[in-house]
Scaffold this motif. Structure first.
Motif, PDB file in Angstrom:
ATOM      1  N   VAL A  81       0.863  -1.184   0.000  1.00 50.02           N
ATOM      2  CA  VAL A  81       0.000   0.000   0.000  1.00 50.02           C
ATOM      3  C   VAL A  81       0.897   1.231   0.000  1.00 50.02           C
ATOM      4  N   ASP A  82       0.696   2.107  -0.976  1.00 56.99           N
ATOM      5  CA  ASP A  82       1.431   3.365  -1.045  1.00 56.99           C
ATOM      6  C   ASP A  82       0.796   4.330  -0.042  1.00 56.99           C
ATOM      7  N   GLN A  83       1.492   4.589   1.050  1.00 54.97           N
ATOM      8  CA  GLN A  83       0.962   5.424   2.127  1.00 54.97           C
ATOM      9  C   GLN A  83       0.724   6.871   1.690  1.00 54.97           C
ATOM     10  N   GLU A  84       1.485   7.345   0.721  1.00 59.55           N
ATOM     11  CA  GLU A  84       1.309   8.715   0.242  1.00 59.55           C
ATOM     12  C   GLU A  84       0.025   8.864  -0.571  1.00 59.55           C
ATOM     13  N   THR A  85      -0.375   7.804  -1.254  1.00 69.07           N
ATOM     14  CA  THR A  85      -1.533   7.848  -2.129  1.00 69.07           C
ATOM     15  C   THR A  85      -2.823   7.467  -1.410  1.00 69.07           C
ATOM     16  N   CYS A  86      -2.733   6.590  -0.421  1.00 64.83           N
ATOM     17  CA  CYS A  86      -3.912   6.085   0.292  1.00 64.83           C
ATOM     18  C   CYS A  86      -4.709   7.233   0.911  1.00 64.83           C
ATOM     19  N   MET A 132      -6.391  -1.046   8.727  1.00 63.48           N
ATOM     20  CA  MET A 132      -6.180   0.394   8.850  1.00 63.48           C
ATOM     21  C   MET A 132      -5.186   0.632   9.977  1.00 63.48           C
ATOM     22  N   ASN A 133      -4.231   1.544   9.752  1.00 58.26           N
ATOM     23  CA  ASN A 133      -3.238   1.828  10.789  1.00 58.26           C
ATOM     24  C   ASN A 133      -3.667   3.024  11.644  1.00 58.26           C
ATOM     25  N   ASP A 134      -2.827   3.400  12.585  1.00 54.32           N
ATOM     26  CA  ASP A 134      -3.152   4.490  13.512  1.00 54.32           C
ATOM     27  C   ASP A 134      -3.276   5.844  12.822  1.00 54.32           C
ATOM     28  N   ASP A 135      -2.709   5.974  11.615  1.00 57.98           N
ATOM     29  CA  ASP A 135      -2.805   7.213  10.851  1.00 57.98           C
ATOM     30  C   ASP A 135      -4.057   7.268   9.988  1.00 57.98           C
ATOM     31  N   GLY A 136      -4.881   6.204  10.064  1.00 60.21           N
ATOM     32  CA  GLY A 136      -6.094   6.166   9.267  1.00 60.21           C
ATOM     33  C   GLY A 136      -5.867   5.733   7.833  1.00 60.21           C
ATOM     34  N   LYS A 137      -4.698   5.181   7.555  1.00 56.90           N
ATOM     35  CA  LYS A 137      -4.367   4.699   6.217  1.00 56.90           C
ATOM     36  C   LYS A 137      -4.335   3.183   6.237  1.00 56.90           C
ATOM     37  N   ALA A 138      -4.535   2.589   5.071  1.00 61.74           N
ATOM     38  CA  ALA A 138      -4.464   1.132   4.958  1.00 61.74           C
ATOM     39  C   ALA A 138      -3.007   0.694   4.948  1.00 61.74           C
ATOM     40  N   VAL A 149      -8.021   5.162  -5.508  1.00 62.71           N
ATOM     41  CA  VAL A 149      -6.864   5.984  -5.875  1.00 62.71           C
ATOM     42  C   VAL A 149      -5.673   5.136  -6.341  1.00 62.71           C
ATOM     43  N   ASN A 150      -5.908   3.857  -6.578  1.00 60.94           N
ATOM     44  CA  ASN A 150      -4.847   2.941  -7.067  1.00 60.94           C
ATOM     45  C   ASN A 150      -3.607   2.956  -6.187  1.00 60.94           C
ATOM     46  N   ALA A 151      -3.819   2.889  -4.879  1.00 66.27           N
ATOM     47  CA  ALA A 151      -2.697   2.930  -3.931  1.00 66.27           C
ATOM     48  C   ALA A 151      -2.122   1.549  -3.621  1.00 66.27           C
ATOM     49  N   ILE A 152      -2.732   0.491  -4.151  1.00 61.16           N
ATOM     50  CA  ILE A 152      -2.316  -0.866  -3.817  1.00 61.16           C
ATOM     51  C   ILE A 152      -1.741  -1.570  -5.033  1.00 61.16           C
ATOM     52  N   SER A 153      -0.603  -2.213  -4.830  1.00 64.32           N
ATOM     53  CA  SER A 153      -0.074  -3.079  -5.883  1.00 64.32           C
ATOM     54  C   SER A 153       0.053  -4.491  -5.307  1.00 64.32           C
TER      55      SER A 153
END
Length: 62
Positions: free
Chosen positions: A5-10, A26-32, A56-60
């Motif tokens: 998971v691209d944390q910048e894009t998520c 989901m992590n503590d920052d609210g991102k996957a 947002v195509n954040a996952i590869s």
């Protein structure tokens, strides 16, 4: 296979863990984030579905 998971894009929509909670959470920052180093065979299809569903195509998955 590996999921990343691209944390910048998520945007933290929560769709991927709802589709494949064995691979994403989901992590503590609210991102996957991915929770496994390797996606096992029986989870590949659902991990790919989560990646394809990401707005947002954040996952590869490779």
């Amino acid at each position: 296979m590996k999921a990343v998971v691209d944390q910048e894009t998520c945007i933290g929509c929560g769709l991927c863990p709802s589709i494949c909670p064995e691979v994403f959470q989901m992590n503590d920052d609210g991102k996957a984030e991915e929770v496994v180093d390797e996606v096992s065979g029986e989870l590949v299809d659902s991990a790919k579905e989560a990646a394809d569903s990401c707005p947002v195509n954040a996952i590869s998955v490779e």
